[in-house]
Design a protein around this motif. Structure first.
Motif, PDB file in Angstrom:
ATOM      1  N   THR A 261      51.311 -93.743 -26.305  1.00 28.86           N
ATOM      2  CA  THR A 261      51.897 -95.002 -25.820  1.00 28.86           C
ATOM      3  C   THR A 261      52.229 -94.954 -24.330  1.00 28.86           C
ATOM      4  OG1 THR A 261      54.041 -94.238 -26.635  1.00 28.86           O
ATOM      5  CG2 THR A 261      52.830 -95.782 -28.033  1.00 28.86           C
ATOM      6  N   THR A 262      51.974 -93.815 -23.692  1.00 26.24           N
ATOM      7  CA  THR A 262      52.023 -93.748 -22.223  1.00 26.24           C
ATOM      8  C   THR A 262      50.703 -93.109 -21.771  1.00 26.24           C
ATOM      9  OG1 THR A 262      53.143 -91.581 -22.304  1.00 26.24           O
ATOM     10  CG2 THR A 262      54.546 -93.525 -22.048  1.00 26.24           C
ATOM     11  N   PRO A 263      49.614 -93.848 -21.995  1.00 22.29           N
ATOM     12  CA  PRO A 263      48.301 -93.240 -21.731  1.00 22.29           C
ATOM     13  C   PRO A 263      48.024 -93.117 -20.226  1.00 22.29           C
ATOM     14  CG  PRO A 263      48.060 -95.504 -22.494  1.00 22.29           C
ATOM     15  CD  PRO A 263      49.521 -95.214 -22.498  1.00 22.29           C
ATOM     16  N   VAL A 264      46.935 -92.486 -19.924  1.00 21.76           N
ATOM     17  CA  VAL A 264      46.513 -92.322 -18.540  1.00 21.76           C
ATOM     18  C   VAL A 264      45.418 -93.341 -18.251  1.00 21.76           C
ATOM     19  CG1 VAL A 264      45.473 -90.729 -16.875  1.00 21.76           C
ATOM     20  CG2 VAL A 264      47.074 -89.875 -18.613  1.00 21.76           C
ATOM     21  N   GLY A 265      45.701 -94.198 -17.272  1.00 21.41           N
ATOM     22  CA  GLY A 265      44.713 -95.224 -16.926  1.00 21.41           C
ATOM     23  C   GLY A 265      44.641 -95.366 -15.419  1.00 21.41           C
ATOM     24  N   SER A 266      44.058 -96.472 -14.987  1.00 20.25           N
ATOM     25  CA  SER A 266      43.906 -96.627 -13.532  1.00 20.25           C
ATOM     26  C   SER A 266      45.233 -97.020 -12.876  1.00 20.25           C
ATOM     27  CB  SER A 266      42.821 -97.658 -13.224  1.00 20.25           C
ATOM     28  OG  SER A 266      43.134 -98.873 -13.884  1.00 20.25           O
ATOM     29  N   SER A 267      46.134 -97.661 -13.619  1.00 21.17           N
ATOM     30  CA  SER A 267      47.380 -98.063 -12.953  1.00 21.17           C
ATOM     31  C   SER A 267      48.569 -97.141 -13.257  1.00 21.17           C
ATOM     32  CB  SER A 267      47.715 -99.527 -13.275  1.00 21.17           C
ATOM     33  OG  SER A 267      48.259 -99.653 -14.548  1.00 21.17           O
ATOM     34  N   THR A 268      48.661 -96.563 -14.450  1.00 23.52           N
ATOM     35  CA  THR A 268      49.740 -95.589 -14.694  1.00 23.52           C
ATOM     36  C   THR A 268      49.142 -94.290 -15.212  1.00 23.52           C
ATOM     37  OG1 THR A 268      50.109 -96.425 -16.925  1.00 23.52           O
ATOM     38  CG2 THR A 268      51.554 -97.298 -15.213  1.00 23.52           C
ATOM     39  N   LYS A 269      49.871 -93.223 -14.958  1.00 21.87           N
ATOM     40  CA  LYS A 269      49.402 -91.901 -15.384  1.00 21.87           C
ATOM     41  C   LYS A 269      50.506 -91.204 -16.173  1.00 21.87           C
ATOM     42  CE  LYS A 269      45.938 -91.411 -11.795  1.00 21.87           C
ATOM     43  NZ  LYS A 269      45.183 -92.437 -12.528  1.00 21.87           N
ATOM     44  N   GLY A 270      50.542 -91.506 -17.454  1.00 22.73           N
ATOM     45  CA  GLY A 270      51.542 -90.867 -18.308  1.00 22.73           C
ATOM     46  C   GLY A 270      52.913 -91.531 -18.185  1.00 22.73           C
ATOM     47  N   LYS A 271      53.924 -90.863 -18.726  1.00 25.19           N
ATOM     48  CA  LYS A 271      55.267 -91.456 -18.785  1.00 25.19           C
ATOM     49  C   LYS A 271      55.872 -91.568 -17.386  1.00 25.19           C
ATOM     50  CE  LYS A 271      59.670 -91.121 -21.246  1.00 25.19           C
ATOM     51  NZ  LYS A 271      60.789 -90.250 -20.926  1.00 25.19           N
ATOM     52  N   VAL A 272      56.521 -92.710 -17.137  1.00 30.13           N
ATOM     53  CA  VAL A 272      57.022 -92.967 -15.779  1.00 30.13           C
ATOM     54  C   VAL A 272      58.478 -92.539 -15.582  1.00 30.13           C
ATOM     55  CG1 VAL A 272      55.399 -94.840 -15.306  1.00 30.13           C
ATOM     56  CG2 VAL A 272      57.614 -95.368 -16.345  1.00 30.13           C
ATOM     57  N   SER A 273      59.188 -92.219 -16.658  1.00 34.10           N
ATOM     58  CA  SER A 273      60.592 -91.820 -16.482  1.00 34.10           C
ATOM     59  C   SER A 273      60.802 -90.389 -16.978  1.00 34.10           C
ATOM     60  CB  SER A 273      61.507 -92.776 -17.250  1.00 34.10           C
ATOM     61  OG  SER A 273      61.137 -92.816 -18.613  1.00 34.10           O
ATOM     62  N   HIS A 274      61.913 -89.813 -16.511  1.00 31.73           N
ATOM     63  CA  HIS A 274      62.218 -88.443 -16.932  1.00 31.73           C
ATOM     64  C   HIS A 274      62.769 -88.420 -18.353  1.00 31.73           C
ATOM     65  CE1 HIS A 274      61.442 -86.093 -13.354  1.00 31.73           C
ATOM     66  NE2 HIS A 274      61.981 -87.051 -12.601  1.00 31.73           N
ATOM     67  N   LYS A 275      62.837 -87.201 -18.857  1.00 30.90           N
ATOM     68  CA  LYS A 275      63.386 -86.918 -20.189  1.00 30.90           C
ATOM     69  C   LYS A 275      64.887 -87.199 -20.210  1.00 30.90           C
ATOM     70  CE  LYS A 275      63.555 -82.500 -22.709  1.00 30.90           C
ATOM     71  NZ  LYS A 275      62.844 -82.733 -23.966  1.00 30.90           N
ATOM     72  N   LYS A 276      65.362 -87.769 -21.302  1.00 27.66           N
ATOM     73  CA  LYS A 276      66.821 -87.962 -21.456  1.00 27.66           C
ATOM     74  C   LYS A 276      67.467 -86.588 -21.672  1.00 27.66           C
ATOM     75  CE  LYS A 276      68.360 -91.449 -24.151  1.00 27.66           C
ATOM     76  NZ  LYS A 276      68.733 -92.103 -25.450  1.00 27.66           N
ATOM     77  N   ASP A 277      68.533 -86.331 -20.936  1.00 29.73           N
ATOM     78  CA  ASP A 277      69.153 -85.001 -20.988  1.00 29.73           C
ATOM     79  C   ASP A 277      70.119 -84.918 -22.179  1.00 29.73           C
ATOM     80  OD1 ASP A 277      70.183 -82.525 -20.537  1.00 29.73           O
ATOM     81  OD2 ASP A 277      70.815 -82.915 -18.469  1.00 29.73           O
ATOM     82  N   MET A 278      69.550 -84.829 -23.348  1.00 29.56           N
ATOM     83  CA  MET A 278      70.351 -84.903 -24.581  1.00 29.56           C
ATOM     84  C   MET A 278      71.367 -83.763 -24.739  1.00 29.56           C
ATOM     85  SD  MET A 278      70.767 -87.003 -27.032  1.00 29.56           S
ATOM     86  CE  MET A 278      71.509 -87.066 -28.656  1.00 29.56           C
ATOM     87  N   PRO A 279      70.999 -82.504 -24.454  1.00 26.19           N
ATOM     88  CA  PRO A 279      72.004 -81.446 -24.628  1.00 26.19           C
ATOM     89  C   PRO A 279      73.266 -81.715 -23.794  1.00 26.19           C
ATOM     90  CG  PRO A 279      69.829 -80.489 -24.315  1.00 26.19           C
ATOM     91  CD  PRO A 279      69.688 -81.963 -24.065  1.00 26.19           C
ATOM     92  N   MET A 280      73.040 -82.144 -22.544  1.00 26.50           N
ATOM     93  CA  MET A 280      74.200 -82.392 -21.677  1.00 26.50           C
ATOM     94  C   MET A 280      75.006 -83.594 -22.177  1.00 26.50           C
ATOM     95  SD  MET A 280      75.697 -80.989 -19.177  1.00 26.50           S
ATOM     96  CE  MET A 280      74.548 -79.909 -18.328  1.00 26.50           C
ATOM     97  N   ILE A 281      74.301 -84.611 -22.657  1.00 28.70           N
ATOM     98  CA  ILE A 281      74.994 -85.785 -23.206  1.00 28.70           C
ATOM     99  C   ILE A 281      75.871 -85.366 -24.393  1.00 28.70           C
ATOM    100  CG2 ILE A 281      74.640 -87.949 -24.480  1.00 28.70           C
ATOM    101  CD1 ILE A 281      72.071 -88.297 -22.706  1.00 28.70           C
ATOM    102  N   MET A 282      75.349 -84.492 -25.228  1.00 34.57           N
ATOM    103  CA  MET A 282      76.145 -84.042 -26.380  1.00 34.57           C
ATOM    104  C   MET A 282      77.331 -83.200 -25.923  1.00 34.57           C
ATOM    105  SD  MET A 282      74.973 -85.663 -28.818  1.00 34.57           S
ATOM    106  CE  MET A 282      76.059 -84.982 -30.062  1.00 34.57           C
ATOM    107  N   ALA A 283      77.116 -82.350 -24.916  1.00 32.77           N
ATOM    108  CA  ALA A 283      78.237 -81.552 -24.395  1.00 32.77           C
ATOM    109  C   ALA A 283      79.335 -82.475 -23.869  1.00 32.77           C
ATOM    110  CB  ALA A 283      77.751 -80.623 -23.292  1.00 32.77           C
ATOM    111  N   MET A 284      78.929 -83.566 -23.229  1.00 35.59           N
ATOM    112  CA  MET A 284      79.906 -84.490 -22.644  1.00 35.59           C
ATOM    113  C   MET A 284      80.669 -85.290 -23.707  1.00 35.59           C
ATOM    114  SD  MET A 284      80.066 -84.003 -19.482  1.00 35.59           S
ATOM    115  CE  MET A 284      79.234 -82.662 -18.656  1.00 35.59           C
ATOM    116  N   HIS A 285      80.281 -85.123 -24.974  1.00 37.86           N
ATOM    117  CA  HIS A 285      81.082 -85.701 -26.060  1.00 37.86           C
ATOM    118  C   HIS A 285      82.275 -84.793 -26.386  1.00 37.86           C
ATOM    119  CE1 HIS A 285      77.728 -88.443 -26.831  1.00 37.86           C
ATOM    120  NE2 HIS A 285      78.456 -89.077 -27.718  1.00 37.86           N
ATOM    121  N   ASP A 286      82.362 -83.660 -25.652  1.00 39.29           N
ATOM    122  CA  ASP A 286      83.448 -82.691 -25.897  1.00 39.29           C
ATOM    123  C   ASP A 286      83.467 -82.199 -27.336  1.00 39.29           C
ATOM    124  OD1 ASP A 286      84.433 -82.587 -23.271  1.00 39.29           O
ATOM    125  OD2 ASP A 286      85.489 -84.492 -23.573  1.00 39.29           O
TER     126      ASP A 286
END
Lengths: 395, 302
Positions: B152-177
């Motif tokens: 669903t984030t294919p490589v084509g002439s206008s986009t090349k793969g996923k455009v955003s970074h990975k969600k930092d889930m471990p840190m988000i969970m740590a911030m739940h204390d």
């Protein structure tokens, strides 16, 4: 000693649940159900309630938490309204198909748009085919009594299905009435503890719950589920009779007939609007019109035999719906009644819709409805076109 | 006795012959986790690879020796919370465990998990993060890294793969204390097992373990390189191995001389198209995350 309290519908529901001693309660507040959740929190804070209360972050989680607690073997209770029920739809369907006897009171409220917080059973009626038992009640005493009965029906070995007790937002949830509150000892005697064996998550008796299931198995599950719904008709009546004997209040099981013995012109209703329909029937009777009323209590399972029996040989029937079925141009209950009597000799039927978004369905409007039914009966005409019961014709 | 000898003595709670792909280290992680948690465990496996490989079961057969169920994709933590509440109420200490993919954790199940973490529900939540919906042909999740090809984030002439970074889930969970949060990698098994044991012993809230898995089928590498790819992720600092325990961050695998991120990225097909700019962006992201992590470790080192 019977204790009588003046309480609103939410308080009556909370008392009914309190007396049923659920192990786990998880509920997310939503207008007009919110005071019910507050009552629980207060009961726990005051130490009068022994249940484990979980404060979920959404209705989706409320139903999911109860799914877990019920699978572990607990008795569970929650309540919601409209948008909350819609958010819950995913675990809602799953609870019935896993045969978990969770009890949920639904404080009926319109579905948006347009934005509304007022009454109408569009929310739960839209989910009538999701496998839950749905019982609609008329007043606060019935809310309290049926919340207790709901556990007994749900947990019955021949049923094992979740139950909704549905009552109108604001018209009941926020209206105060005198209500008899049963003694705890009597309720405990009436309602034995829940001890599941059919589905359970317990390391001492390992069970895989819901592996991927091929269609032939799934069809068998559905067949059993439908059979359980049939059994529920009997169980609802049995529980009603046992309750009536013990507590002295009889709700007549699946449907409640009113002045039906010699009735020629019949209104069919559901929920709190039954009150004004009763008065309209009485007024019609004073004028010599043989009017009668059927209050549907159990919409699922549908009281097919009772409705057929009650409606045979009547001159005409009108169904008052505080909800709509888009695409049929009638209310939902009308279709149900129409299906039920389809193999009787033709009885003229009239679909009515009104009271949406919490609008008042007055006695005058109910009397208008009876007039229409009489007219349809006298002309022997089948009036399939919905008649709107509206106060302000100018809008 | 070595960790390997110890773990070999534990009973496998997963039956033989589940249908995972060749070289699947998520299956390996699930077996190890459930060995550590043992027979007094109820496990929820939401839809995803590990559900798809019939660990929950097919028809009247199950792949587990312990009670197992399919939660919905989006309610794993809530269902587990409900189970745990009942067992706490009746005074039985049962391990109530999730083994959930990143889709069921970082995307659809995020709200339920956040709620359970905030309430302090005493469940053990293990996320096997293979960076996408691998079971159904590798659709992107919010745990998919920048630049990655997915269906669903294919490589084509206008986009090349996923455009955003990975969600930092471990840190988000740590911030739940929460009392315990850890990341782990199948390439560092003794560290992972120690962390699973710690998670098992948490009694005062939610324990979260985030396992950086890889996927031979979806990511495009030879199945025998599965652990090598996991190790490259750690050695490039892209998947940092750390824990957050009672308010304190600590780095468990310190990578003093990281390999260039290209060595990780170009060892598989899903990144083969990426541009120099995307590589730079990923390197910057990795460096910044690492620096932040070191700061947190120092700041909470009392």
């Amino acid at each position: 000693m019977k204790q009588r309290k003046v309480v609103d519908g939410n308080h009556a529901a909370a008392l009914g649940a309190l007396l049923s001693k659920p192990d786990v309660v998880a509920a997310y507040p939503i207008t007009p159900q919110t005071p019910l959740v507050q009552h629980f929190s207060q009961y726990v804070a005051n130490g009068v309630m022994d249940s484990t209360i979980v404060e979920p972050e959404s209705e989706h989680s409320a139903m999911s938490i109860l799914t877990g607690s019920s699978l572990a073997g607990g008795r569970t209770f929650t309540a919601t309204s409209s948008q909350g029920l819609a958010l819950m739809y995913e675990p809602y369907f799953r609870v019935s198909t896993m045969r978990l006897p969770i009890v949920m009171d639904i404080v009926n409220r319109e579905m948006i748009s347009p934005q509304s917080v007022w009454g109408g059973p569009q929310d739960s009626l839209t989910l009538r085919d999701a496998g839950w038992i749905q019982i609609y009640v008329e007043d606060n005493q019935e809310i309290l009594d049926m919340t207790i009965q709901a556990f007994k029906i749900a947990e019955h070995k021949d049923v094992l299905l979740p139950v909704n007790i549905c009552y109108d937002g604001f018209y009941l949830s926020h209206m105060t009435e005198g209500v008899y509150v049963p003694e705890q000892d009597e309720v405990t005697e009436f309602l034995p503890p829940y001890r599941p064996t059919h589905v359970k998550l317990d390391p001492e008796e390992p069970m895989a719950v819901d592996p991927l299931t091929p269609g032939n198995y799934l069809q068998y599950y559905r067949e059993l589920h439908m059979q359980a719904m049939d059994e529920a008709k009997r169980v609802i009546k049995e529980v009603n009779d046992e309750f009536a004997k013990k507590f002295g209040r009889d709700y007549f099981g699946l449907v409640e007939p009113y002045r039906m013995d010699d009735a020629e012109f019949v209104l069919v209703t559901l929920g709190s609007l039954t009150g004004s329909a009763r008065v309209a029937v009485d007024l019609a009777r004073e004028k010599g019109v043989k009017a009668g009323l059927i209050k549907i209590r159990s919409l699922r399972p549908f009281p097919l035999e009772e409705i057929k029996e009650l409606l045979k040989d009547r001159k005409a029937v009108g169904v008052v719906d505080r909800n709509v079925s888009f695409g049929w141009h009638t209310g939902i209950v009308y279709q149900e009644i129409k299906s039920a009597i389809s193999d009787l000799d033709t009885v003229p039927t009239v679909p009515f819709v009104g009271g949406l978004g919490g609008e008042d369905l007055t006695t005058e409007l109910m009397s208008d409805a009876i007039d229409h039914v009489v007219k349809a009966g006298k002309n022997s005409q089948i009036e399939n076109k919905t008649i709107w019961l509206i106060n302000d014709k100018g809008r | 006795m070595s960790v390997a000898e110890n773990i070999a003595k534990l009973d496998d709670m997963v039956g033989p012959g589940v249908t995972a792909c060749l070289g699947c280290n998520a299956e390996l992680s699930m077996r190890m986790a459930l060995k550590v948690f043992g027979s007094n465990t109820i496990v929820g496996i939401p839809p995803g690879c590990m559900g798809g490989v019939q660990s929950v079961g097919w028809a009247d057969k199950t792949g587990m020796k312990i009670p197992v169920f399919f939660p919905l994709l989006d309610n794993t933590a809530s269902m587990l919370a409900g189970i745990k509440k009942y067992y706490e109420r009746v005074g039985r200490d049962v391990n109530v465990v999730a083994f959930a993919g990143d889709g069921a954790t970082v995307d659809a199940g995020f709200q339920a998990l956040s709620g359970a973490a905030e309430r302090g529900d005493n469940i053990i939540y293990v996320c096997y993060d293979n960076e996408g919906y691998m079971n159904t042909g590798f659709q992107r999740s919010s745990s998919t890294a920048l630049g990655s090809w997915t269906s669903t984030t294919p490589v084509g002439s206008s986009t090349k793969g996923k455009v955003s970074h990975k969600k930092d889930m471990p840190m988000i969970m740590a911030m739940h204390d929460i009392p315990y949060m850890a990341t782990a990698s199948p390439a560092y098994m003794p560290d992972m097992i120690k962390k699973l044991e710690k998670a098992k012993n948490v009694k005062n809230g939610l324990a979260y373990v985030h396992i950086y898995n890889t996927c031979a089928t979806g990511w495009g590498y030879e199945s025998e390189r599965s652990i090598e790819i996991c190790r490259k992720g750690v050695q490039s600092r892209f998947t940092p191995i750390y824990e957050f325990e009672n308010g304190k961050f600590s780095l468990n695998i310190n990578i003093k001389k990281p390999i260039p991120i290209e060595d990780f990225l170009f060892s598989m097909k899903k990144y083969k198209h990426i541009s120099e700019d995307q590589v730079k962006d990923l390197q910057r992201y990795t460096d910044e995350k690492w620096e932040n992590l070191l700061m947190l470790c120092n700041a909470t080192d009392k």
